[in-house]
Design a protein around this motif. Structure first.
Motif, PDB file in Angstrom:
ATOM      1  N   SER A 220       0.655  -1.180  -0.067  1.00  0.00           N
ATOM      2  CA  SER A 220       0.097  -0.144   0.172  1.00  0.00           C
ATOM      3  C   SER A 220       0.973   1.323  -0.074  1.00  0.00           C
ATOM      4  O   SER A 220       0.636   2.326  -0.403  1.00  0.00           O
ATOM      5  CB  SER A 220      -1.072  -0.039   1.016  1.00  0.00           C
ATOM      6  OG  SER A 220      -0.435  -0.496   2.305  1.00  0.00           O
ATOM      7  N   ALA A 221       1.964   1.051   0.765  1.00  0.00           N
ATOM      8  CA  ALA A 221       2.965   2.484   0.635  1.00  0.00           C
ATOM      9  C   ALA A 221       3.326   2.677  -0.598  1.00  0.00           C
ATOM     10  O   ALA A 221       3.586   3.727  -1.047  1.00  0.00           O
ATOM     11  CB  ALA A 221       4.097   2.028   1.576  1.00  0.00           C
ATOM     12  N   THR A 222       3.789   1.615  -1.557  1.00  0.00           N
ATOM     13  CA  THR A 222       4.161   1.644  -2.905  1.00  0.00           C
ATOM     14  C   THR A 222       3.464   2.211  -3.740  1.00  0.00           C
ATOM     15  O   THR A 222       3.493   3.203  -4.607  1.00  0.00           O
ATOM     16  CB  THR A 222       4.888   0.214  -3.281  1.00  0.00           C
ATOM     17  OG1 THR A 222       5.671  -0.227  -2.196  1.00  0.00           O
ATOM     18  CG2 THR A 222       5.259   0.498  -4.728  1.00  0.00           C
ATOM     19  N   VAL A 223       1.879   1.767  -3.551  1.00  0.00           N
ATOM     20  CA  VAL A 223       1.001   2.415  -4.380  1.00  0.00           C
ATOM     21  C   VAL A 223       0.960   3.695  -4.301  1.00  0.00           C
ATOM     22  O   VAL A 223       0.594   4.649  -5.053  1.00  0.00           O
ATOM     23  CB  VAL A 223      -0.368   1.421  -4.158  1.00  0.00           C
ATOM     24  CG1 VAL A 223      -1.478   2.313  -5.037  1.00  0.00           C
ATOM     25  CG2 VAL A 223      -0.082   0.081  -4.792  1.00  0.00           C
ATOM     26  N   ALA A 224       0.762   4.232  -3.027  1.00  0.00           N
ATOM     27  CA  ALA A 224       0.528   5.405  -2.382  1.00  0.00           C
ATOM     28  C   ALA A 224       1.569   6.211  -2.858  1.00  0.00           C
ATOM     29  O   ALA A 224       1.336   7.443  -3.578  1.00  0.00           O
ATOM     30  CB  ALA A 224       0.508   5.554  -1.074  1.00  0.00           C
ATOM     31  N   VAL A 225       2.953   5.700  -2.833  1.00  0.00           N
ATOM     32  CA  VAL A 225       3.984   6.755  -3.402  1.00  0.00           C
ATOM     33  C   VAL A 225       3.778   7.064  -4.720  1.00  0.00           C
ATOM     34  O   VAL A 225       4.049   8.078  -5.242  1.00  0.00           O
ATOM     35  CB  VAL A 225       5.292   5.992  -2.967  1.00  0.00           C
ATOM     36  CG1 VAL A 225       6.453   6.913  -3.803  1.00  0.00           C
ATOM     37  CG2 VAL A 225       5.429   6.230  -1.471  1.00  0.00           C
ATOM     38  N   ALA A 345      19.108  17.320   0.950  1.00  0.00           N
ATOM     39  CA  ALA A 345      18.242  16.037   1.913  1.00  0.00           C
ATOM     40  C   ALA A 345      16.952  15.737   1.261  1.00  0.00           C
ATOM     41  O   ALA A 345      16.553  14.769   1.558  1.00  0.00           O
ATOM     42  CB  ALA A 345      18.254  16.856   3.221  1.00  0.00           C
ATOM     43  N   THR A 346      16.420  16.725   0.206  1.00  0.00           N
ATOM     44  CA  THR A 346      15.123  16.348  -0.374  1.00  0.00           C
ATOM     45  C   THR A 346      14.796  14.997  -0.848  1.00  0.00           C
ATOM     46  O   THR A 346      14.226  14.222  -0.693  1.00  0.00           O
ATOM     47  CB  THR A 346      14.877  17.240  -1.648  1.00  0.00           C
ATOM     48  OG1 THR A 346      15.462  18.569  -0.931  1.00  0.00           O
ATOM     49  CG2 THR A 346      13.225  17.135  -1.942  1.00  0.00           C
ATOM     50  N   ARG A 347      15.958  14.351  -1.331  1.00  0.00           N
ATOM     51  CA  ARG A 347      15.884  13.176  -2.057  1.00  0.00           C
ATOM     52  C   ARG A 347      15.720  11.953  -1.131  1.00  0.00           C
ATOM     53  O   ARG A 347      15.140  10.961  -1.313  1.00  0.00           O
ATOM     54  CB  ARG A 347      17.071  12.978  -3.069  1.00  0.00           C
ATOM     55  CG  ARG A 347      16.831  11.945  -4.089  1.00  0.00           C
ATOM     56  CD  ARG A 347      17.779  12.358  -5.229  1.00  0.00           C
ATOM     57  NE  ARG A 347      18.051  13.223  -5.871  1.00  0.00           N
ATOM     58  CZ  ARG A 347      19.147  13.483  -6.661  1.00  0.00           C
ATOM     59  NH1 ARG A 347      20.127  12.947  -6.729  1.00  0.00           N
ATOM     60  NH2 ARG A 347      18.913  14.836  -7.411  1.00  0.00           N
ATOM     61  N   VAL A 348      16.124  12.269   0.157  1.00  0.00           N
ATOM     62  CA  VAL A 348      15.978  11.081   1.186  1.00  0.00           C
ATOM     63  C   VAL A 348      14.766  11.340   2.032  1.00  0.00           C
ATOM     64  O   VAL A 348      14.160  10.700   2.175  1.00  0.00           O
ATOM     65  CB  VAL A 348      17.449  11.289   2.147  1.00  0.00           C
ATOM     66  CG1 VAL A 348      17.141  10.239   3.398  1.00  0.00           C
ATOM     67  CG2 VAL A 348      18.649  11.083   1.150  1.00  0.00           C
ATOM     68  N   VAL A 349      14.728  12.994   2.369  1.00  0.00           N
ATOM     69  CA  VAL A 349      13.261  13.161   3.253  1.00  0.00           C
ATOM     70  C   VAL A 349      12.159  12.852   2.525  1.00  0.00           C
ATOM     71  O   VAL A 349      11.244  12.351   3.058  1.00  0.00           O
ATOM     72  CB  VAL A 349      13.438  14.480   3.855  1.00  0.00           C
ATOM     73  CG1 VAL A 349      12.379  14.879   4.325  1.00  0.00           C
ATOM     74  CG2 VAL A 349      14.736  14.910   4.602  1.00  0.00           C
ATOM     75  N   LEU A 350      11.902  13.172   1.250  1.00  0.00           N
ATOM     76  CA  LEU A 350      10.799  13.180   0.674  1.00  0.00           C
ATOM     77  C   LEU A 350      10.206  11.724   0.438  1.00  0.00           C
ATOM     78  O   LEU A 350       8.802  11.368   1.111  1.00  0.00           O
ATOM     79  CB  LEU A 350      10.808  13.824  -0.907  1.00  0.00           C
ATOM     80  CG  LEU A 350       9.375  14.367  -1.136  1.00  0.00           C
ATOM     81  CD1 LEU A 350       8.758  15.311  -0.275  1.00  0.00           C
ATOM     82  CD2 LEU A 350       9.364  14.796  -2.636  1.00  0.00           C
ATOM     83  N   PRO A 351      10.867  10.622  -0.060  1.00  0.00           N
ATOM     84  CA  PRO A 351      10.448   9.406  -0.147  1.00  0.00           C
ATOM     85  C   PRO A 351      10.308   8.832   1.488  1.00  0.00           C
ATOM     86  O   PRO A 351       8.968   8.081   1.415  1.00  0.00           O
ATOM     87  CB  PRO A 351      11.521   8.415  -0.710  1.00  0.00           C
ATOM     88  CG  PRO A 351      12.503   9.627  -1.545  1.00  0.00           C
ATOM     89  CD  PRO A 351      12.371  10.909  -0.766  1.00  0.00           C
ATOM     90  N   VAL A 352      10.814   9.027   2.346  1.00  0.00           N
ATOM     91  CA  VAL A 352      10.497   8.413   3.635  1.00  0.00           C
ATOM     92  C   VAL A 352       9.400   9.058   4.177  1.00  0.00           C
ATOM     93  O   VAL A 352       8.440   8.618   4.797  1.00  0.00           O
ATOM     94  CB  VAL A 352      11.885   8.880   4.460  1.00  0.00           C
ATOM     95  CG1 VAL A 352      11.418   8.603   5.840  1.00  0.00           C
ATOM     96  CG2 VAL A 352      13.082   8.154   4.141  1.00  0.00           C
ATOM     97  N   ALA A 353       9.173  10.376   4.077  1.00  0.00           N
ATOM     98  CA  ALA A 353       7.845  11.217   4.554  1.00  0.00           C
ATOM     99  C   ALA A 353       6.783  10.615   3.941  1.00  0.00           C
ATOM    100  O   ALA A 353       5.887  10.317   4.403  1.00  0.00           O
ATOM    101  CB  ALA A 353       8.099  12.721   4.177  1.00  0.00           C
ATOM    102  N   VAL A 354       6.600  10.445   2.395  1.00  0.00           N
ATOM    103  CA  VAL A 354       5.679   9.885   1.838  1.00  0.00           C
ATOM    104  C   VAL A 354       5.348   8.456   2.091  1.00  0.00           C
ATOM    105  O   VAL A 354       4.124   8.196   2.553  1.00  0.00           O
ATOM    106  CB  VAL A 354       5.915  10.005   0.317  1.00  0.00           C
ATOM    107  CG1 VAL A 354       4.642   9.378  -0.518  1.00  0.00           C
ATOM    108  CG2 VAL A 354       6.128  11.407  -0.532  1.00  0.00           C
TER     109      VAL A 354
END
Lengths: 511, 254
Positions: A220-225, A345-354
């Motif tokens: 579900s996380a993958t679909v949401a991302v 940091a965007t590239r790390v923070v954003l996927p983790v946040a989503v």
């Protein structure tokens, strides 16, 4: 390069995960990568079917919810006086505890996918409405002057200028809405659907099947991302220009007459009570479980014990809601600021946040509570996790809208990034921060009540779950009213703070 | 000497016009009649309320007292007919529209044909930039696009709020020479706020000098030269004495 970075991030994440699974191998908390792989490969057909079902319901809810949001935001932009009534009604409907609305929707619609679609729509309409409203107002005064000079009214301005100018904001809202729709559809499936990821998740959790729970959470996380990224990409294509920068002069202080405001609030309250009564009567819902306003008043007036029970539960709930709400906002705004100061940091923070935001709260809440204990810390953490992501996205967008001219002025004086942040970027972030704070009020309440229901066994969330199983519907409806009032009071507090701050930083947002 | 093509019954009468913000007077009372077909320049100290005056005439703000009448109509009624247009200090171009689309918007909003767009693009020197978006233009180019947009609807009443503020000197000189014949040909009543006394004398047939806030009229001068006016005029004695008159009215020692 980007693919390589993504690959490395994934590799690190899987290694950490494997390590954690090894350390916690005695507990029922963490599944191992190999366990998840085994579950996914042996159930692939089932998982694909379930994912498609849930995605379809989420997509339909996404469309309907957003259509409703666009209509409401357009109405309020053209008739600003309607804002309080429309916003209050939208808020209250958004705050209705899912523990109560889910079963009611199921009773109204019978078997089928209507409740899932409805809950997905309910999960998105409010966030889109608020984001779009900010966007529709984010227009320099000279543009509305231009329309007035040609004698064009508010409708033409809405069509020609505001609608187009609001696109960046709309897409920021839709981006947040995409994972939310998926989450809503899954929660809808808990109310007794026959297929879908939500059904499988509930089954896995009841059977304490850790591998299955983790597999479903990951899917579900993958679909949401993916949904998040897709909406973002479409937005970039469609918007195609840098968002408008507004340098609005502060408005002269408005008159201090509070009566029109109070009158509008009373009108909103009356409208909602009427809506409640009429909705129940129109659908001819059974009075045994579908209580009317009068039933709740009579019940609470007559029963002192009930009042005490409700009060104790409400206090417990509030003790987690308010700290969680504030820390979630702080975390979201703080991360956005960090990303501005350290763009890499965007590239790390954003996927983790989503990912954190889109893993259904139903699966994260018990895990977080197991890890942090049944005390307030666990619940507060769930709330913060639930609301930091929309805040982060909105604040990041706000920070990036700081007028370049002003930033340039600071740079010519050799000001450092922190100085620019404080003087130009944080003020530009304020409207977005307050819009997210408004969205966060119902989200925080949803998170607390769900966590209480699933994990901690305290507060109003569990009281609602208990009373709905023991058929004490008077108490259930009293809980709904109490929690809704709490939401309205918190919302009013945010509005008050917003007026104080935005009068200085973004007066075009105030009406 | 040129006879302005006076359109009877279309003059702009400001009677007892006053504007206050939070009880503090910013403007007036002003009693001025602008003659139809004439170009009037408003000059005055910075912050004296010139732009506020223009906004009142455009119907963008409502006066605290007094009235603005254009012919027998209110500014809003004139605006509804599409007979009014205004160039603002801020070019107010829509960032998602190209230069051409932004200029054509003026015609579209006034419900007029956009046949003149290409001529105007050439006139303001934006040929070759028709498909550019505002973000790709310099400040002066944006302002020229805004001027073209204000002209494309062929308004009866044209309001210009420091229209050449950020236009470079060379283009400014060219626009000073080419625009006035254009708006005179169309018999537009033009009211222009400007900081440049040279520009006021060169372009207008009447100059109204306003006082410090709250603005009142300190001088009302008519400017008559042989037409067509050219830049050579500036060196002449007549021009310089008119300019000195305006500067004295502004309180500048000459």
């Amino acid at each position: 390069m980007q693919i390589w970075a993504g690959f490395m991030t994934a590799l690190v994440a899987i290694s950490l995960w494997g390590g954690a699974a090894h350390v916690f191998s005695e507990s029922v908390l963490v599944a191992s990568p190999s366990g998840v792989w085994a579950f996914v490969s042996s159930n692939s057909g089932l998982l694909v079917r379930a994912t498609l079902t849930t995605a379809q319901n989420a997509a339909l809810g996404f469309v309907w919810g957003n259509i409703a949001a666009v209509i409401m935001a357009g109405l309020v932009t053209m008739q600003p006086r309607a804002e309080r009534v429309v916003s209050a009604s939208a808020l209250v409907i958004f705050c209705l505890p899912l523990v109560a609305t889910g079963p009611i929707l199921r009773v109204i619609s019978g078997p089928g996918s209507a409740p899932q679609i409805a809950l997905a729509g309910l999960a998105v309409y409010y966030t889109t409405y608020l984001a779009l409203l900010v966007g529709l107002r984010a227009m320099p005064r000279s543009w509305s002057d231009l329309m007035s000079v040609y004698g064009r009214g508010s409708f033409m301005t809405l069509i020609t200028v505001r609608a187009r100018a609001s696109l960046p904001y709309l897409f920021a809202g839709l981006q947040i809405a995409a994972p939310a729709a998926f989450l809503g559809a899954m929660i809808g499936e808990f109310t007794g659907a026959e297929r879908g990821l939500g059904v499988l998740t509930l089954r896995a959790m009841r059977g304490l099947d850790v591998d299955a729970t983790w597999s479903l959470a990951l899917i579900s996380a993958t679909v949401a991302v993916l949904a998040y990224a897709l909406v973002g990409r479409i937005g970039e294509r469609l918007v195609g220009y840098a968002p408008v920068i507004i340098l609005s002069p502060p408005k002269p202080p408005t008159r201090r007459n509070i009566w029109p405001g109070i009158a509008e609030m009373v009108a909103a309250a009356l409208f909602l009570l009427l809506l409640w009564q009429v909705a129940m009567d129109v659908f001819q819902l059974n009075r045994f479980f579908a209580k009317r306003p009068g039933d709740v008043v009579r019940y609470l007036a007559a029963d002192a014990d009930a009042r005490l029970t409700l009060w104790v539960a409400l206090k417990e709930t509030m003790a987690a809601t308010i700290p969680g709400f504030l820390s979630g906002l702080l975390l979201g705004a703080g991360l956005a600021v960090a990303v501005i100061l350290f763009p890499k940091a965007t590239r790390v923070v954003l996927p983790v946040a989503v990912a954190l935001r889109s893993i259904p709260i139903i699966t994260t809440a018990p895990l977080i509570v197991l890890a942090l204990g049944r005390g307030a810390t666990g619940t507060i953490t769930v709330v913060a996790v639930m609301i930091f992501f929309p805040t982060f996205v909105a604040c990041l967008q706000g920070l990036r809208q700081a007028p370049q001219q002003i930033i340039d002025v600071f740079h010519t004086y050799g000001a450092g990034p922190v100085r620019v942040l404080g003087a130009a970027q944080i003020p530009a972030m304020m409207p977005a921060l307050f819009a997210s704070a408004k969205m966060a009020v119902p989200a925080a309440i949803l998170a607390v009540t769900t966590t209480e229901w699933l994990a901690t066994g305290k507060g109003i969330g569990v009281l609602m779950a208990l009373t709905s199983t023991t058929s004490n519907y008077n108490m259930l409806w009293s809980c709904i009213v109490a929690i809704t009032l709490v939401a309205v009071v918190m919302y009013a507090a945010v509005l008050w703070a917003e007026r104080m701050v935005l009068a200085i930083y973004a007066s075009e947002q105030l009406t | 000497m040129r006879t302005p093509s006076i359109v009877l019954g279309k003059e702009i009468r400001c009677a007892g016009l006053t504007k206050q913000f939070d009880g503090a007077a910013v403007l007036g009372p002003l009693d001025i009649t602008f003659i139809a077909g004439q170009t009037t320049a408003l000059v005055g100290p910075s912050g004296c309320g010139k732009s506020t005056f223009l906004r009142l005439i455009a119907g963008l703000d409502l006066p605290s007292a007094g009235s603005v009448c254009i012919g027998s109509q209110s500014p809003k009624e004139v605006a509804k007919r599409g007979a009014l247009s205004m160039a603002f200090q801020d070019p107010a171009l829509l960032p998602w529209r190209t230069v051409r689309e932004n200029i054509a918007l003026g015609a579209k909003l006034a419900r007029k044909s956009d046949n003149g767009v290409d001529d105007l693009i050439a006139l303001v020197g934006l040929s070759g930039f028709e498909t550019h978006r505002p973000a790709e233009l310099s400040g002066g180019m944006r302002q020229r696009a805004a001027i073209a947009r204000s002209l494309v609807s062929e308004p009866e009443l044209l309001l210009l709020d420091e229209p050449f503020g950020s236009v470079d000197a060379l283009t400014r000189a060219r626009l000073n020479a080419e625009l006035p014949p254009l708006w005179r040909k169309r018999a537009a009543t033009t009211i222009m706020v400007t900081h440049s006394v040279d520009e006021a004398v060169l372009l207008s047939e009447r100059i109204i000098v306003l006082s410090e806030r709250p603005a009142t009229v300190v001088a009302d001068l008519s400017v008559t030269f042989d037409e067509p006016r050219t830049a050579k005029l500036i060196d002449g004695h007549e021009f310089q004495s008119r300019k000195a008159q305006v500067l004295r009215a502004l309180g500048v020692a000459v």
